[in-house]
Design a protein around this motif. Sequence first.
Motif, mmCIF file in Angstrom:
data_model
loop_
_atom_site.group_PDB
_atom_site.id
_atom_site.type_symbol
_atom_site.label_atom_id
_atom_site.label_comp_id
_atom_site.label_asym_id
_atom_site.label_seq_id
_atom_site.Cartn_x
_atom_site.Cartn_y
_atom_site.Cartn_z
ATOM 1 N N UNK B 115 30.847 103.924 70.246
ATOM 2 C CA UNK B 115 31.987 103.451 71.032
ATOM 3 C C UNK B 115 31.965 101.920 71.059
ATOM 4 N N UNK B 118 31.400 99.708 74.353
ATOM 5 C CA UNK B 118 30.170 99.809 75.137
ATOM 6 C C UNK B 118 29.009 99.179 74.364
ATOM 7 N N UNK B 126 25.906 107.084 78.327
ATOM 8 C CA UNK B 126 27.212 107.544 78.806
ATOM 9 C C UNK B 126 27.257 109.048 79.096
ATOM 10 N N UNK B 127 26.945 109.850 78.093
ATOM 11 C CA UNK B 127 27.049 111.300 78.279
ATOM 12 C C UNK B 127 25.940 111.854 79.187
ATOM 13 N N UNK B 130 27.250 110.969 82.718
ATOM 14 C CA UNK B 130 28.517 111.527 83.178
ATOM 15 C C UNK B 130 28.711 112.996 82.834
ATOM 16 N N UNK B 131 27.959 113.498 81.878
ATOM 17 C CA UNK B 131 28.093 114.920 81.541
ATOM 18 C C UNK B 131 26.937 115.717 82.116
ATOM 19 N N UNK B 175 21.712 108.358 70.399
ATOM 20 C CA UNK B 175 22.745 108.821 71.324
ATOM 21 C C UNK B 175 22.822 110.344 71.328
ATOM 22 N N UNK B 176 22.737 110.936 70.139
ATOM 23 C CA UNK B 176 22.798 112.395 70.050
ATOM 24 C C UNK B 176 21.554 113.021 70.689
ATOM 25 N N UNK B 179 21.112 113.602 74.619
ATOM 26 C CA UNK B 179 21.684 114.800 75.252
ATOM 27 C C UNK B 179 20.716 115.982 75.182
ATOM 28 N N UNK C 118 36.644 108.805 67.155
ATOM 29 C CA UNK C 118 36.161 108.489 68.499
ATOM 30 C C UNK C 118 36.327 109.691 69.422
ATOM 31 N N UNK C 125 29.563 114.856 72.290
ATOM 32 C CA UNK C 125 28.733 114.568 73.461
ATOM 33 C C UNK C 125 29.165 115.396 74.663
ATOM 34 N N UNK C 127 31.843 115.529 76.318
ATOM 35 C CA UNK C 127 32.574 114.863 77.394
ATOM 36 C C UNK C 127 33.883 115.587 77.643
ATOM 37 N N UNK C 131 37.079 112.352 81.229
ATOM 38 C CA UNK C 131 35.963 111.426 81.031
ATOM 39 C C UNK C 131 36.118 110.668 79.710
ATOM 40 N N UNK C 140 39.449 101.282 74.650
ATOM 41 C CA UNK C 140 39.771 100.818 73.305
ATOM 42 C C UNK C 140 41.273 100.645 73.118
#
Lengths: 226, 267, 237
Positions: B115, B118, B126-127, B130-131, B175-176, B179, C118, C125, C127, C131, C140
């Motif tokens: 992203x 960020x 992030x995930x 928030x997830x 990042x992956x 999770x 994206x 993830x 989301x 979110x 973006x």
Amino acid sequence: MEFDLEFALETVGPLLMAFLQVTLVVTVAGSVVAALLGLIWAVCQRELPTPVRLPLSWVLDVIRMTPLPLQLLFAVAIFISFDGYRKFPDTDVETIGMILGVAVFAIHYSTYMAESYRAGIDSIRQGQWEAATALSLPRSRVWRAVIIPQALRATLPSLGNWAIAMFKDTPFLLVILVPEMVAKAKQLGGASYQYTEVFTVAGLIFLAASYPTAVLMRKLEKKLVY
Amino acid sequence: MSTDTTSPGGSTGDQPRIVMEDVSKKFGKNTVLDGLNFTVARGERVTLIGPSGSGKTTILRLLMTLEDLTGGYIYIDGDPLTYAKRGNRRVKLPNKEVTQIRKRIGMVFQQFNLFPNMTVCENIIEAPVHVLGQSKDEARAKAADLLDQVGLRDKIDAHPTSLSGGQQQRVAIARALAMEPEILLLDEVTSALDPELVGDVLEVLREVARKTDITMLLVTHEMQFAQDVSHRVLMFDEGRVIEEAKPEVMFNNPTHERTKQFLQAVL
Amino acid sequence: MSDFFQAISDYSPYLWEGARVTLALSGGGAVVALVVAVVLGLCAISPVAVLRVGSRVIVEFFRGTSLVVQLFFLFYVFPLFGIDLPGMWCGIVGLGLNYGAYGSEVVRGSLNAVAKVQWESTTALSMSWPLAVRRVIWPQAWGLMLPGLNNLMVMLVKGTAVALLIGLHDLTYWVEVMRKDPEVGLWIAYGAGFLFYYLIALACSSGLRLLERRAQRRLGLAPSKTRTTRATAEAVA
């Protein structure tokens, strides 16, 4: 409040008449002149030397960033200050208003169209200019034969869209008392306070004319630009 | 890496991690996958090879629910992923259920897809925050660990666009992993990289393979890497598995004629 | 030149009053327009079909039926149904709805312009849609939509001159009053008028340009020179 359908239908005729005689005439004439002027501005902004180009760009910016009603009133005021109404005693006031309206709409929207042309011209690859130079084509020929035809393709949908925007701005002519459709609607509705009917009809006529045209432009854009 | 899952389907330990049952996928009139069946065991690492357009990437995208399944079923730990059998009917599962199961799966893309709005750290936490609902501090500490693993600890507050492709891809792997997926999908993760940057990324993945028991599904053109990390190789052609073998067998003694041709072309 | 400043200082209370009306309409209209644009723009890309269709119909309605007609509806028709808004509110609501509809096209276009991969990353993830939009897609798209919103803001400032048609005394009104004063005359009155509007529009535009630069820096992009006239033309058509 009841919606008086009969009255609404009665007003369709006179409103369409005003639409055809004033709104459409101003839009079409204004768009054509604006498209020509816009092209001239765009070419000038590429070709003129900086000391001339910068003032021109600034004037175009000012025109683009100030309101149409102000410009319409300004045009009429200039006309009055030159004693115009006395110099053309045979031309009726409404026709003069329309001509001034076309001039102001054309100049105002030409500044937007110039931006569209510029984007179109910028999108042409440098190689096209170089190829034309390599062929020793004279500058005017490069513009007419190579650049403008290609730029036009990318610009055409934008020009159409600005014409639609102009069309929806025609009610501004009210401020200089030109009897276009919305003025007519106001007059018809004012007599009996039946504003609901007249403005609904006027709105629908606008929608019926602009929506299909806008859809057409979007299709054209997909076809020509991408 | 935790392996116990509490799932509505009541999965047991000996169930295969992934089951593909009669999977088919069409794009318009174009059939990409046709009645595909295969299973992947827990902790198994499987490489999918085959010519482009043979449907390898589509399988990963179906598992990640990025594409809609045209026919058949996919089970994760015995739980249906997107479609379920109800008697004789095939029903689409509600989004909520899909999301629950999807959380067990992670994916790394060919184009990194970080992203850009960020920082590296924000991308990673992030995930989880928030997830998964982890606290920021907890997620940040873990992000730092993961960045250590991929050798980019010093880039924690960098902007993704300031990193090289290889660095971006290593962040994407972190990042992956943040999770804590049970299944990791790797879709041609080195194809978009300059040759000199490929090694670092593959090294990171070798580490992950060595140190964890994450089930992995890889699509790659790096045959040496595939041979090193995978337990099994599946050769695809025109939407079907035409050959299946251990890597040393597949790469040295392929039986199918198409496999021989393909390997000759890429090796 | 001294005549110019003399006239401006003589008329300063009126010009100030006119500028106040113009600024109130611009500011109020912009706030309403932004809310309308964001809500309709998000509805237009939402996974819920009803929201998408609803937003489409509303947007096409407000785009298609001319600002002045909408304003007259608020000013002349609504009172007949017992909704009697003061002129200023008619202006703010009318401008807000009309430019909001245009703006929603810019918002929708920018959200759609964010790379598809994206979206895929957010799915990978796990989301949720809200979110993903809030944290990944919107930030973006924001940088992409600012040039278009900037153009519309300038148009909205110009659009405030419709105030004249519903009896408000805005800048344009007082410029016409000045013009009729033989002591001031045509050129000084309109010189002042054009200058005022130009400065207001320029201030709004430069402010938004700063926001745009900041947004692009955040995304690690070089400042763009594009003025997205095509997108704007498409939005207002």
